[in-house]
Every structure is written in structure tokens, then in C-alpha cells.
Design an enzyme around this catalytic site. Structure first.
Site, PDB file in Angstrom:
ATOM      1  N   VAL A   1       0.994  -1.473  -0.203  1.00  0.00           N
ATOM      2  CA  VAL A   1      -0.109  -0.080   0.289  1.00  0.00           C
ATOM      3  C   VAL A   1       0.900   1.114  -0.194  1.00  0.00           C
ATOM      4  O   VAL A   1       1.303   1.676   0.955  1.00  0.00           O
ATOM      5  CB  VAL A   1      -0.696  -0.394   1.232  1.00  0.00           C
ATOM      6  CG1 VAL A   1      -1.682   1.447   1.078  1.00  0.00           C
ATOM      7  CG2 VAL A   1      -1.963  -0.963   1.011  1.00  0.00           C
ATOM      8  N   PRO A   2       1.163   1.950  -1.071  1.00  0.00           N
ATOM      9  CA  PRO A   2       2.685   2.781  -1.299  1.00  0.00           C
ATOM     10  C   PRO A   2       2.182   4.013  -1.195  1.00  0.00           C
ATOM     11  O   PRO A   2       2.488   4.947  -1.549  1.00  0.00           O
ATOM     12  CB  PRO A   2       2.122   2.563  -2.777  1.00  0.00           C
ATOM     13  CG  PRO A   2       0.618   1.871  -3.421  1.00  0.00           C
ATOM     14  CD  PRO A   2       0.399   1.611  -2.254  1.00  0.00           C
ATOM     15  N   CYS A   3       2.991   4.347   0.577  1.00  0.00           N
ATOM     16  CA  CYS A   3       2.774   5.595   0.818  1.00  0.00           C
ATOM     17  C   CYS A   3       3.695   5.937   0.732  1.00  0.00           C
ATOM     18  O   CYS A   3       4.038   7.493   0.604  1.00  0.00           O
ATOM     19  CB  CYS A   3       2.022   5.438   2.519  1.00  0.00           C
ATOM     20  SG  CYS A   3       3.105   4.641   3.361  1.00  0.00           S
ATOM     21  N   HIS A   4       4.646   5.626   0.376  1.00  0.00           N
ATOM     22  CA  HIS A   4       5.970   6.576   0.087  1.00  0.00           C
ATOM     23  C   HIS A   4       5.627   7.444  -1.104  1.00  0.00           C
ATOM     24  O   HIS A   4       7.014   8.249  -1.545  1.00  0.00           O
ATOM     25  CB  HIS A   4       7.112   5.626  -0.673  1.00  0.00           C
ATOM     26  CG  HIS A   4       6.629   4.219  -1.566  1.00  0.00           C
ATOM     27  ND1 HIS A   4       5.834   3.365  -1.129  1.00  0.00           N
ATOM     28  CD2 HIS A   4       6.998   3.695  -2.992  1.00  0.00           C
ATOM     29  CE1 HIS A   4       6.009   2.530  -2.002  1.00  0.00           C
ATOM     30  NE2 HIS A   4       6.440   2.979  -3.369  1.00  0.00           N
ATOM     31  N   ARG A   5       4.463   7.138  -1.958  1.00  0.00           N
ATOM     32  CA  ARG A   5       4.162   7.660  -3.530  1.00  0.00           C
ATOM     33  C   ARG A   5       3.426   9.021  -2.402  1.00  0.00           C
ATOM     34  O   ARG A   5       3.573  10.256  -3.906  1.00  0.00           O
ATOM     35  CB  ARG A   5       3.141   6.721  -4.105  1.00  0.00           C
ATOM     36  CG  ARG A   5       3.985   5.764  -4.557  1.00  0.00           C
ATOM     37  CD  ARG A   5       3.460   4.976  -5.778  1.00  0.00           C
ATOM     38  NE  ARG A   5       4.257   3.922  -6.169  1.00  0.00           N
ATOM     39  CZ  ARG A   5       3.542   2.157  -6.006  1.00  0.00           C
ATOM     40  NH1 ARG A   5       1.900   2.763  -6.789  1.00  0.00           N
ATOM     41  NH2 ARG A   5       3.791   1.175  -6.758  1.00  0.00           N
TER      42      ARG A   5
END
Length: 175
Positions: A137-141
Site C-alpha cells: 500500500v504505497p504511502c511512499h508515493r
């Protein structure tokens, strides 16, 4: 939803959880799952207090394989059953994260706009900070409005690595 299967209805509290340590370029990550779904990914030294599972486990096996492919640059979307625990608002924020394409970024304000309230960027930041399944779940984006990297549970160096990795392997320029 992009890159994942539907969230399971059975809560993680109703099922036993196990973990598997998966190598990553920045240090190991610890994937926590029930028999049905991934419930968390913990960073390097944050080893969760759940029993390790070294025997075959369909969910952990798929997660380990897909994470290895992601780190190798051959996978840009995950296809894993997910069951993150959170409030309804957090669930909506995390679902929106799964819609951000590989190799791209958006701001917290943009994520808030996508959820219907541009004034909730701080609440979005707090929800993203509680994302229990980073990378998948790409919160880094999600980055600051000014383009700077901000808040990330794995550390800004890991966030920078993930974004640079996606930029390299996708050929896209991060906005």
C-alpha cells in the site's frame, strides 16, 4: 482497486497471525499475515511479536515472492489479499494510495482532494502514517506539496530509495 485484491471481511483479530522475514535492499521487512490476508509489514528492526512461519504458507509465500520481484524491478503492482486494520477514514485513505500508479507521486493535498476534501491533508498525512502495509500500500508515493519527502515510518532514506527504485525501473519522472 489497482494492484491488490479486495480487502477481506474477517478481521485480523479473529485469526492467528504469523510472520515471515523478507530481504529488502535497505534491510529486512517482516510480513505479518493470517491464513487469508496480509495484515502488516514491519520495517527492519521492528520485529512484530508474532510467531515466525518458515513452513509453506500461501499468503506469506506469495508476499515474499512479489516483494522480491518488486525489489528486483520486475513487478510494479501487487496482487495480494490485504486486511489492514484501521478506521473507515484510514481505510479510504489507504484505498486511495493503492490507486497511485507505480513510478508516480502525488501530494497529501492531492490525496485529500481525491477523497473529496482538500482541507484534510493533515488528516491524510496522519492516516498514511498509520498505514500498516507499506510498500504494498504505497504511502511512499505521497510527498509534500513542495516536492520534498516528508514523514515516513521506514525513514526518509527508505522512502527516497523506494521512489528512486520506481523511477529507475519505470522510466517515469516523479512529479
Amino acid at each position: 482497486m489497482r494492484g491488490s485484491t479486495a480487502v477481506t471481511s474477517r478481521t485480523a483479530q479473529e485469526a492467528a497471525t504469523v510472520r515471515r522475514t523478507v530481504p529488502a535492499p535497505f534491510g529486512p521487512v517482516h510480513v505479518v499475515a493470517t491464513d487469508d490476508a496480509i495484515v502488516a509489514i514491519h520495517w527492519c528492526d521492528d520485529v512484530p511479536d508474532v510467531p515466525p512461519c518458515d513452513s509453506p504458507h500461501p499468503v506469506l509465500d506469495r508476499a515474499a515472492e512479489q516483494l522480491a520481484e518488486y525489489f528486483a524491478g520486475t513487478r510494479s503492482e501487487f496482487d495480494l489479499p490485504l486486511a489492514p486494520r484501521g478506521t473507515p477514514f484510514q481505510q479510504r485513505a489507504w484505498a486511495a494510495l493503492r490507486e497511485i500508479p507505480y513510478g508516480t507521486t502525488i501530494s497529501y493535498g492531492e490525496q485529500a482532494r481525491r477523497l473529496g476534501d482538500p482541507n484534510k491533508s493533515r488528516a491524510i498525512g496522519a492516516a498514511n502514517g498509520r498505514n500498516p502495509i507499506p510498500i504494498v500500500v504505497p504511502c511512499h508515493r505521497v510527498i509534500g506539496t513542495n516536492g520534498k519527502l516528508t514523514g515516513f515510518a521506514g525513514g526518509l532514506d527508505v522512502k527516497a530509495w523506494l521512489l528512486a527504485h520506481e523511477r529507475r525501473t519505470s522510466g517515469q519522472t516523479l512529479a
